[in-house]
Write a protein that holds these residues in place. Structure first.
Motif, mmCIF file in Angstrom:
data_model
loop_
_atom_site.group_PDB
_atom_site.id
_atom_site.type_symbol
_atom_site.label_atom_id
_atom_site.label_comp_id
_atom_site.label_asym_id
_atom_site.label_seq_id
_atom_site.Cartn_x
_atom_site.Cartn_y
_atom_site.Cartn_z
ATOM 1 N N GLU A 5 33.788 5.038 -25.321
ATOM 2 C CA GLU A 5 34.826 4.079 -24.933
ATOM 3 C C GLU A 5 34.338 2.630 -25.012
ATOM 4 O O GLU A 5 35.149 1.705 -25.056
ATOM 5 C CB GLU A 5 35.298 4.391 -23.507
ATOM 6 N N ARG A 6 33.015 2.438 -25.027
ATOM 7 C CA ARG A 6 32.462 1.079 -25.074
ATOM 8 C C ARG A 6 31.791 0.768 -26.413
ATOM 9 O O ARG A 6 31.000 -0.174 -26.507
ATOM 10 C CB ARG A 6 31.459 0.879 -23.925
ATOM 11 N N ARG A 7 32.095 1.534 -27.425
ATOM 12 C CA ARG A 7 31.530 1.256 -28.750
ATOM 13 C C ARG A 7 31.894 -0.165 -29.189
ATOM 14 O O ARG A 7 32.964 -0.681 -28.824
ATOM 15 C CB ARG A 7 32.043 2.255 -29.784
ATOM 16 N N PRO A 8 31.020 -0.824 -29.963
ATOM 17 C CA PRO A 8 31.302 -2.201 -30.391
ATOM 18 C C PRO A 8 32.678 -2.386 -31.020
ATOM 19 O O PRO A 8 33.338 -3.404 -30.790
ATOM 20 C CB PRO A 8 30.183 -2.475 -31.403
ATOM 21 N N SER A 9 33.136 -1.413 -31.786
ATOM 22 C CA SER A 9 34.431 -1.540 -32.462
ATOM 23 C C SER A 9 35.610 -1.497 -31.497
ATOM 24 O O SER A 9 36.725 -1.875 -31.854
ATOM 25 C CB SER A 9 34.586 -0.425 -33.500
ATOM 26 N N LYS A 10 35.375 -1.039 -30.256
ATOM 27 C CA LYS A 10 36.450 -0.952 -29.271
ATOM 28 C C LYS A 10 36.439 -2.113 -28.277
ATOM 29 O O LYS A 10 37.275 -2.169 -27.378
ATOM 30 C CB LYS A 10 36.362 0.385 -28.526
ATOM 31 N N ARG A 11 35.493 -3.022 -28.435
ATOM 32 C CA ARG A 11 35.427 -4.174 -27.539
ATOM 33 C C ARG A 11 36.426 -5.247 -27.957
ATOM 34 O O ARG A 11 36.964 -5.224 -29.061
ATOM 35 C CB ARG A 11 34.007 -4.757 -27.540
ATOM 36 N N LYS A 12 36.628 -6.191 -27.080
ATOM 37 C CA LYS A 12 37.543 -7.300 -27.361
ATOM 38 C C LYS A 12 37.051 -8.114 -28.550
ATOM 39 O O LYS A 12 37.829 -8.513 -29.421
ATOM 40 C CB LYS A 12 37.655 -8.191 -26.117
ATOM 41 N N VAL A 13 35.737 -8.384 -28.561
ATOM 42 C CA VAL A 13 35.135 -9.149 -29.660
ATOM 43 C C VAL A 13 34.056 -8.292 -30.312
ATOM 44 O O VAL A 13 33.106 -7.858 -29.652
ATOM 45 C CB VAL A 13 34.524 -10.475 -29.159
ATOM 46 N N ILE A 45 25.004 0.217 -30.432
ATOM 47 C CA ILE A 45 25.891 1.154 -29.754
ATOM 48 C C ILE A 45 25.434 1.327 -28.302
ATOM 49 O O ILE A 45 24.240 1.201 -27.994
ATOM 50 C CB ILE A 45 25.967 2.511 -30.481
ATOM 51 N N PRO A 46 26.364 1.605 -27.393
ATOM 52 C CA PRO A 46 26.061 1.579 -25.953
ATOM 53 C C PRO A 46 24.923 2.482 -25.498
ATOM 54 O O PRO A 46 24.137 2.085 -24.637
ATOM 55 C CB PRO A 46 27.387 2.007 -25.320
ATOM 56 N N LYS A 47 24.815 3.691 -26.043
ATOM 57 C CA LYS A 47 23.777 4.585 -25.512
ATOM 58 C C LYS A 47 22.377 4.053 -25.795
ATOM 59 O O LYS A 47 21.459 4.255 -24.992
ATOM 60 C CB LYS A 47 23.943 6.008 -26.049
ATOM 61 N N PHE A 48 22.203 3.341 -26.909
ATOM 62 C CA PHE A 48 20.893 2.761 -27.191
ATOM 63 C C PHE A 48 20.677 1.477 -26.395
ATOM 64 O O PHE A 48 19.571 1.209 -25.925
ATOM 65 C CB PHE A 48 20.722 2.514 -28.687
ATOM 66 N N ALA A 49 21.732 0.684 -26.235
ATOM 67 C CA ALA A 49 21.616 -0.511 -25.395
ATOM 68 C C ALA A 49 21.228 -0.115 -23.974
ATOM 69 O O ALA A 49 20.339 -0.719 -23.355
ATOM 70 C CB ALA A 49 22.934 -1.282 -25.392
ATOM 71 N N ARG A 50 21.869 0.926 -23.439
ATOM 72 C CA ARG A 50 21.555 1.414 -22.088
ATOM 73 C C ARG A 50 20.115 1.927 -22.025
ATOM 74 O O ARG A 50 19.397 1.681 -21.049
ATOM 75 C CB ARG A 50 22.540 2.525 -21.715
ATOM 76 N N LEU A 51 19.692 2.650 -23.052
ATOM 77 C CA LEU A 51 18.321 3.159 -23.108
ATOM 78 C C LEU A 51 17.318 2.026 -22.990
ATOM 79 O O LEU A 51 16.375 2.088 -22.185
ATOM 80 C CB LEU A 51 18.111 3.917 -24.423
ATOM 81 N N PHE A 52 17.511 0.963 -23.774
ATOM 82 C CA PHE A 52 16.526 -0.115 -23.794
ATOM 83 C C PHE A 52 16.553 -0.928 -22.498
ATOM 84 O O PHE A 52 15.519 -1.432 -22.062
ATOM 85 C CB PHE A 52 16.742 -0.991 -25.024
ATOM 86 N N VAL A 53 17.700 -1.036 -21.876
ATOM 87 C CA VAL A 53 17.759 -1.666 -20.551
ATOM 88 C C VAL A 53 16.923 -0.858 -19.561
ATOM 89 O O VAL A 53 16.132 -1.409 -18.789
ATOM 90 C CB VAL A 53 19.215 -1.789 -20.065
ATOM 91 N N ASN A 54 17.067 0.453 -19.589
ATOM 92 C CA ASN A 54 16.314 1.297 -18.663
ATOM 93 C C ASN A 54 14.814 1.274 -18.940
ATOM 94 O O ASN A 54 14.001 1.429 -18.020
ATOM 95 C CB ASN A 54 16.832 2.732 -18.714
ATOM 96 N N LYS A 90 30.965 -17.044 -26.147
ATOM 97 C CA LYS A 90 32.409 -16.897 -25.942
ATOM 98 C C LYS A 90 32.831 -15.448 -26.168
ATOM 99 O O LYS A 90 33.675 -14.912 -25.443
ATOM 100 C CB LYS A 90 33.166 -17.835 -26.883
ATOM 101 N N GLY A 91 32.224 -14.818 -27.170
ATOM 102 C CA GLY A 91 32.500 -13.405 -27.413
ATOM 103 C C GLY A 91 32.024 -12.536 -26.266
ATOM 104 O O GLY A 91 32.714 -11.594 -25.843
ATOM 105 N N ALA A 92 30.833 -12.843 -25.736
ATOM 106 C CA ALA A 92 30.303 -12.096 -24.592
ATOM 107 C C ALA A 92 31.216 -12.236 -23.381
ATOM 108 O O ALA A 92 31.488 -11.262 -22.667
ATOM 109 C CB ALA A 92 28.895 -12.583 -24.259
ATOM 110 N N LYS A 93 31.703 -13.457 -23.158
ATOM 111 C CA LYS A 93 32.602 -13.701 -22.025
ATOM 112 C C LYS A 93 33.866 -12.860 -22.145
ATOM 113 O O LYS A 93 34.328 -12.252 -21.163
ATOM 114 C CB LYS A 93 32.953 -15.188 -21.959
ATOM 115 N N GLU A 94 34.423 -12.794 -23.346
ATOM 116 C CA GLU A 94 35.635 -12.000 -23.568
ATOM 117 C C GLU A 94 35.360 -10.512 -23.352
ATOM 118 O O GLU A 94 36.174 -9.794 -22.759
ATOM 119 C CB GLU A 94 36.161 -12.236 -24.984
ATOM 120 N N ASN A 95 34.221 -10.041 -23.832
ATOM 121 C CA ASN A 95 33.897 -8.618 -23.688
ATOM 122 C C ASN A 95 33.651 -8.238 -22.229
ATOM 123 O O ASN A 95 34.069 -7.161 -21.780
ATOM 124 C CB ASN A 95 32.673 -8.272 -24.539
#
Length: 335
Positions: A163-171, A178-187, A229-234
């Motif tokens: 549901e949070r894939r880049p193509s489904k975001r506002k910007v 992709i979210p699962k890898f972004a979450r992995l690297f944050v952790n 600005k894109g980050a703010k929208e997302n």
């Protein structure tokens, strides 16, 4: 088990299994919760720790599929001899079903038969069987000629990442991870839930979105105002309000204190580096970062040699294509 700890099996997702294991261990360490590492076989990570962690690991760790409390471990051929219903300690008012997965091809034809036989053991002992909506799932894993049986504690909700894939975001931006890898690297940054996380190359906010679900506060910095600005929208699109955005350069950070960092350094034609070569950008960023002490950072870069006043806790290659390897670093300058 001692001190009220249980043996649990964390089932990992196999994209980058070594990093998936690190994600789980680093997450537990960030919570300062006691655990004992019991080993890993394939995608099955065995730990001795608190059962209450199961739900949280499935919520926070993107590379975790499910967590099971292990009750019985047996050689596959001796399962029926070793099986003891009383070990499970389940109230007879609870409905159950049995679900077994084989990681060995030769035993896959035996799975349904095994589920039926174990289910019959429970049924004959007076338990209610509910195959559609059970209150308790008896979970089993067959691997390396062994079977591990227990009670499923938690499953991850994989659809949330879709549901949070880049193509489904506002910007949308093509450089977004992709979210699962972004979450992995944050952790992998070991960020604690009551601290703040910095992404100094935040782009349109992929890392910030994932971190915001379990970190108290996040800060995103980018030199490109269009990205911010894109980050703010997302962030607004996902109703995220625990993130601050700053238009600044990662080569001159406008912060007095930094502890946890997770970032994907920009590279390629789709990313804005304001004309600075990637190697110079990373070198300058690490030089700026060395002005701060007590840092833990997960950094992705195409640079294969980082050694600027930081201890390398982990260095892991990620093949993007045949001609490009990105390196995942976990760096620290504690002490």
């Amino acid at each position: 088990m001692v001190n009220g700890l249980s043996k649990i099996c964390v089932v990992l997702i196999g994209d980058i299994v070594d990093l998936a294991e690190k994600e789980v261990l680093f997450t537990i360490e960030s919570l300062n919760i006691e655990y004992k590492y019991l080993g890993r076989t394939g995608l099955l990570l065995f730990l001795e720790t608190e059962e209450m962690l199961a739900e949280y690991l499935c919520y926070r760790c993107s590379m975790v599929r499910e967590v099971t409390k292990i009750i019985l471990e047996s050689d596959f051929l001796n399962l029926y001899k070793n099986f003891n219903l009383n070990l499970f300690n389940i109230e007879k008012t609870k409905s159950i079903c049995v679900r077994i997965k084989s990681y060995e091809h030769k035993y896959k034809p035996e799975v349904q038969k095994l589920e039926r036989i174990i289910g019959e053991f429970f049924y004959k002992a007076g338990y209610k069987i509910n195959l559609e909506n059970p209150e308790i799932i008896i979970r089993g894993y067959i691997i390396s000629e062994k079977i591990f049986l227990g009670i499923l504690l938690a499953k991850s909700y994989r659809k949330s990442y879709e549901e949070r894939r880049p193509s489904k975001r506002k910007v949308f931006h093509p450089s977004s991870m992709i979210p699962k890898f972004a979450r992995l690297f944050v952790n992998l940054s070991k960020v604690e839930i009551n601290e703040f996380l910095l992404d100094p190359f935040c782009g349109v906010g992929g890392f910030l979105i994932e971190a915001s679900f379990f970190v108290k506060h996040c800060i995103g910095i980018d030199i490109d105002i269009r990205m911010l600005k894109g980050a703010k929208e997302n962030l607004k699109f996902y109703n995220i309000y625990n993130v601050d955005l700053i238009n600044a350069s990662a080569l001159k950070l406008p912060l007095r204190k930094i502890k946890y960092i997770a970032t994907d350094t920009p590279y390629g034609i789709a990313s804005s580096t304001k004309g600075i070569r990637h190697s110079e950008l990373v070198k300058g960023f690490l030089n700026e970062l060395s002005n701060y002490k007590g840092i833990l950072a997960c950094i992705l870069t195409t640079e294969s040699n980082l050694n600027q006043n930081f201890k390398i806790i982990l260095k892991y290659p990620q093949k993007v294509r045949s001609s490009l390897i990105r390196w995942i670093y976990i760096l620290s300058n504690y002490g």
